[in-house]
Each structure stands twice: as C-alpha cells, then as structure tokens.
Scaffold this motif. Structure first.
Motif, PDB file in Angstrom:
ATOM      1  N   MET A   1       0.829  -1.210   0.000  1.00 35.71           N
ATOM      2  CA  MET A   1       0.000   0.000   0.000  1.00 35.71           C
ATOM      3  C   MET A   1       0.862   1.258   0.000  1.00 35.71           C
ATOM      4  N   ASP A   2       1.997   1.223   0.711  1.00 35.78           N
ATOM      5  CA  ASP A   2       2.899   2.381   0.703  1.00 35.78           C
ATOM      6  C   ASP A   2       3.418   2.643  -0.704  1.00 35.78           C
ATOM      7  N   TYR A   3       3.741   1.580  -1.408  1.00 32.30           N
ATOM      8  CA  TYR A   3       4.228   1.705  -2.793  1.00 32.30           C
ATOM      9  C   TYR A   3       3.158   2.347  -3.681  1.00 32.30           C
ATOM     10  N   LEU A   4       1.927   1.878  -3.552  1.00 32.53           N
ATOM     11  CA  LEU A   4       0.847   2.410  -4.381  1.00 32.53           C
ATOM     12  C   LEU A   4       0.553   3.866  -4.036  1.00 32.53           C
ATOM     13  N   ARG A   5       0.588   4.208  -2.747  1.00 38.85           N
ATOM     14  CA  ARG A   5       0.355   5.599  -2.360  1.00 38.85           C
ATOM     15  C   ARG A   5       1.450   6.515  -2.912  1.00 38.85           C
ATOM     16  N   ARG A   6       2.670   6.024  -2.945  1.00 41.06           N
ATOM     17  CA  ARG A   6       3.776   6.833  -3.445  1.00 41.06           C
ATOM     18  C   ARG A   6       3.562   7.213  -4.910  1.00 41.06           C
ATOM     19  N   TYR A   7       3.020   6.274  -5.677  1.00 42.42           N
ATOM     20  CA  TYR A   7       2.884   6.510  -7.114  1.00 42.42           C
ATOM     21  C   TYR A   7       1.445   6.786  -7.547  1.00 42.42           C
ATOM     22  N   ALA A   8       0.572   7.005  -6.580  1.00 38.64           N
ATOM     23  CA  ALA A   8      -0.824   7.320  -6.910  1.00 38.64           C
ATOM     24  C   ALA A   8      -0.904   8.680  -7.590  1.00 38.64           C
ATOM     25  N   PRO A   9      -1.993   8.918  -8.326  1.00 40.44           N
ATOM     26  CA  PRO A   9      -3.170   8.073  -8.540  1.00 40.44           C
ATOM     27  C   PRO A   9      -2.872   6.842  -9.401  1.00 40.44           C
ATOM     28  N   ILE A  10      -3.555   5.749  -9.063  1.00 43.27           N
ATOM     29  CA  ILE A  10      -3.354   4.476  -9.744  1.00 43.27           C
ATOM     30  C   ILE A  10      -4.478   4.249 -10.749  1.00 43.27           C
TER      31      ILE A  10
ATOM     32  N   LEU B   1      -1.781   9.276 -21.025  1.00 44.50           N
ATOM     33  CA  LEU B   1      -0.367   8.916 -20.914  1.00 44.50           C
ATOM     34  C   LEU B   1       0.549   9.922 -21.606  1.00 44.50           C
ATOM     35  N   GLN B   2       0.052  10.596 -22.609  1.00 40.24           N
ATOM     36  CA  GLN B   2       0.915  11.458 -23.422  1.00 40.24           C
ATOM     37  C   GLN B   2       1.636  12.545 -22.620  1.00 40.24           C
ATOM     38  N   PRO B   3       0.940  13.323 -21.757  1.00 40.86           N
ATOM     39  CA  PRO B   3       1.658  14.372 -21.026  1.00 40.86           C
ATOM     40  C   PRO B   3       2.780  13.821 -20.140  1.00 40.86           C
ATOM     41  N   ALA B   4       2.512  12.727 -19.412  1.00 42.05           N
ATOM     42  CA  ALA B   4       3.532  12.177 -18.518  1.00 42.05           C
ATOM     43  C   ALA B   4       4.693  11.574 -19.310  1.00 42.05           C
ATOM     44  N   LEU B   5       4.391  10.859 -20.384  1.00 49.18           N
ATOM     45  CA  LEU B   5       5.462  10.264 -21.192  1.00 49.18           C
ATOM     46  C   LEU B   5       6.306  11.337 -21.862  1.00 49.18           C
ATOM     47  N   THR B   6       5.668  12.401 -22.308  1.00 47.20           N
ATOM     48  CA  THR B   6       6.418  13.509 -22.907  1.00 47.20           C
ATOM     49  C   THR B   6       7.396  14.093 -21.892  1.00 47.20           C
ATOM     50  N   ALA B   7       6.940  14.263 -20.659  1.00 47.29           N
ATOM     51  CA  ALA B   7       7.810  14.791 -19.600  1.00 47.29           C
ATOM     52  C   ALA B   7       8.973  13.837 -19.318  1.00 47.29           C
TER      53      ALA B   7
ATOM     54  N   ARG C   1      12.541  15.359 -17.509  1.00 46.83           N
ATOM     55  CA  ARG C   1      12.130  16.119 -16.334  1.00 46.83           C
ATOM     56  C   ARG C   1      12.245  15.255 -15.070  1.00 46.83           C
ATOM     57  N   PRO C   2      12.414  15.871 -13.898  1.00 37.37           N
ATOM     58  CA  PRO C   2      12.553  15.100 -12.653  1.00 37.37           C
ATOM     59  C   PRO C   2      11.279  14.337 -12.300  1.00 37.37           C
ATOM     60  N   GLU C   3      11.460  13.305 -11.497  1.00 40.75           N
ATOM     61  CA  GLU C   3      10.343  12.425 -11.140  1.00 40.75           C
ATOM     62  C   GLU C   3       9.188  13.179 -10.494  1.00 40.75           C
ATOM     63  N   GLU C   4       9.495  14.108  -9.595  1.00 42.81           N
ATOM     64  CA  GLU C   4       8.419  14.839  -8.911  1.00 42.81           C
ATOM     65  C   GLU C   4       7.562  15.601  -9.912  1.00 42.81           C
ATOM     66  N   GLU C   5       8.206  16.168 -10.926  1.00 45.66           N
ATOM     67  CA  GLU C   5       7.467  16.928 -11.919  1.00 45.66           C
ATOM     68  C   GLU C   5       6.608  16.013 -12.784  1.00 45.66           C
ATOM     69  N   VAL C   6       7.167  14.845 -13.122  1.00 51.62           N
ATOM     70  CA  VAL C   6       6.413  13.878 -13.925  1.00 51.62           C
ATOM     71  C   VAL C   6       5.143  13.456 -13.190  1.00 51.62           C
ATOM     72  N   TYR C   7       5.276  13.162 -11.892  1.00 53.90           N
ATOM     73  CA  TYR C   7       4.104  12.696 -11.146  1.00 53.90           C
ATOM     74  C   TYR C   7       3.124  13.820 -10.847  1.00 53.90           C
ATOM     75  N   ALA C   8       3.615  15.035 -10.782  1.00 48.30           N
ATOM     76  CA  ALA C   8       2.704  16.175 -10.642  1.00 48.30           C
ATOM     77  C   ALA C   8       1.858  16.331 -11.902  1.00 48.30           C
ATOM     78  N   ILE C   9       2.499  16.161 -13.053  1.00 44.05           N
ATOM     79  CA  ILE C   9       1.765  16.211 -14.326  1.00 44.05           C
ATOM     80  C   ILE C   9       0.746  15.092 -14.398  1.00 44.05           C
ATOM     81  N   TRP C  10       1.150  13.887 -13.975  1.00 48.97           N
ATOM     82  CA  TRP C  10       0.249  12.733 -13.987  1.00 48.97           C
ATOM     83  C   TRP C  10      -0.967  12.982 -13.101  1.00 48.97           C
ATOM     84  N   SER C  11      -0.724  13.473 -11.897  1.00 49.88           N
ATOM     85  CA  SER C  11      -1.824  13.723 -10.957  1.00 49.88           C
ATOM     86  C   SER C  11      -2.807  14.735 -11.516  1.00 49.88           C
TER      87      SER C  11
END
Length: 286
Positions: free
Chosen positions: A1-10, A155-161, A166-176
């Motif tokens: 669950m910690d892993y999923l929360r880290r990379y959420a939204p799933i 998927l396109q915005p996150a994959l483009t980043a 771009r750094p991981e935090e920015e990629v996941y911010a775009i995904w969220s």
C-alpha cells in the motif's frame, strides 16, 4: 500500500480494483486495460487475411472439426524471462492478426488485444460475474475505442515529460493533474448511495416469497456471512463447505445458499434447524 500511495493516482484495469484501492484510501480511477492499445505496436496490414476463426481456451462453445483451438494460458511463462515472454506475446498477436479475422475466447487477454487488432471477437468467459471483468465485459465498439483513446491521451503528457528528462516529482505532478477529474469521478461513484432496484417478480419467486423470510432474526454484528451459489452438481457439497467454514472461525456464522434448483438444499444437523424452500435456503448456526 505504501508503494501504491507513493505513485498514486493508480489507473486500474477494472472497477473492482478501483473500489478496493479507494477503500484503502489510495487515490485510484478506472483506466481500462492497456492491452486495448496493442494495435499501436503493429503496422497496418497491407492485406487482410481470408475469413477464418480461431478458438482460444474456450469452455462453452463447441469447436468445429478442423478449426484451430489455441491454448493461450500455459505454465511455461513462469519460467521464462520478461524479454522471452514479450517476444512470445508479440509472435502470438502477430499470428492472430495475420491469420484470422474472428476469435472465440474465454480469455480476457485474448479478447481485449485481438479486438484492438481488428478481429471480430466473441468473448465467452467462464463466468460473467468474475470480479476482473467489471467495466470490461462485452464492450461496444464505441466504448472500446473510447477506453483506448483515453488511455493514450492521459499517458501522453507524462510520457512527454519523461522523454524530456524532467525530474520524477514533476512527472508525477503532471500525472496527478492529468487524471484528477477521473479520480474525483471514481470517488463520487464509490461513495454514492445506490437505490434498490425494483425487479419484476416471476410466479415461482412469488410462490417462494410466501414462506421465505429474508432476515435471520437478531443479527449479530460480529457474525461472518457466507454466501454460496452452488450448481445442481455442487449442492451435495454444501454441508461440507459450511462445516469447514464453521471450523475456520470462532465468530457466529450466517450461511446463505442461493440456488434456482427445485431440490431441497442439504444442510448438516450441527448448523441448527435448517429452513429451506426452493429456490432459497437459510441455515442459522447455533
């Protein structure tokens, strides 16, 4: 669950998984299955194959004599590397799309990718009630294409980043941000109060309802409820299943046996005084 929360939204393939994760406080939404996009892996065929049908792990349909019946599920995948399995999957799909125009299958992961590749697919799962199929069962062409298109769009915005470094935090911010509305919609659906449906009552159900009492009396909040839906062949095993369930819990056990059989449902004596009336049976443990 910690892993999923880290990379959420799933993004979840089916609604059952969405509800499970939301119940655990993990942001989730229904994405559908990524295998709906496998057509992007293959170039367009210059010429469609002659009309031909392949049967893949079927359980309900009769396979005509001389027609190929393929096994898509086999244990050898557990002993192969990821690359070997991916190569096998590509070869399998290449065979489907170049040799056949129609498929009959019980396998979700034959139904979805072969539909994506343009085959006319007849999906015959072992059970329509399989929890893995919620949101995926017998999609219309419009719904299928909408699922596939939305998969690519989100998927396109996150994959483009990612490709831009771009750094991981920015990629996941775009995904969220990309899936925020889908998560909100999933949460609203998850918490919505569903009104009871008013179903038509058949003559047989009316006859049964004359004696059927849906309540067990004073309900114990700690009781464990077990619901069984046996086939006619499984009815003689009901007593054994309930006896096993009773041994496995120290809490009170409420057993509900639902069947459309005209036979009385056998219930072992140690479960108290059974009450039976086709097509439903109630057993209240002592």
């Amino acid at each position: 669950m910690d892993y999923l929360r880290r990379y959420a939204p799933i993004g979840c393939r089916d609604w059952t998984t969405v509800d499970l994760l939301l119940s655990l406080g993990i942001p989730a939404f229904f994405s559908g299955c990524i295998t709906t996009t496998v057509n992007t892996v293959f170039p367009e065929l210059e010429q469609r194959p002659e009309p031909a049908t392949v049967y893949v792990d079927v359980h309900h349909s009769e396979v005509p004599e001389g027609v190929e019946h393929v096994r898509q599920s086999y244990r050898a995948v557990k002993d192969k590397s990821f690359i070997e399995n991916m190569n096998d999957a590509v070869d399998l799909l290449e065979g489907y799309r170049t040799r056949y125009t129609r498929a009959v299958t019980s396998r979700l992961h034959c139904y979805l990718p072969t539909t994506s590749l343009g085959l006319d697919v007849q999906f015959e799962p072992k059970s329509d009630a399989d929890v893995r199929f919620s949101g995926l069962l017998r999609l219309s062409p419009t719904d299928f294409d909408a699922m596939r298109s939305r998969m690519r769009e989100r998927l396109q915005p996150a994959l483009t980043a990612i490709f831009e470094g771009r750094p991981e935090e920015e990629v996941y911010a775009i995904w969220s941000e990309t899936v925020a509305q889908e998560v909100d919609a999933a949460r609203a659906r998850h918490t919505a109060q569903v009104p009871e449906a008013e179903l038509p009552v058949t003559g047989r159900e009316m006859a049964a309802s004359a004696t059927y009492e849906p309540a067990l009396g004073d309900e114990d909040p700690d009781a464990v409820s077990v619901v069984l839906t046996p086939t006619d062949e499984e009815l003689p095993l009901v007593g054994h299943v309930l006896r096993s369930a009773a041994r496995a819990t120290s809490k009170p056990l409420h057993a509900w046996v639902v069947t459309d059989s005209s036979d009385q449902v056998p219930v072992v004596e140690e479960f108290g005084s059974p009450w039976c009336a086709p097509p439903a049976c109630r057993a209240s443990p002592g």
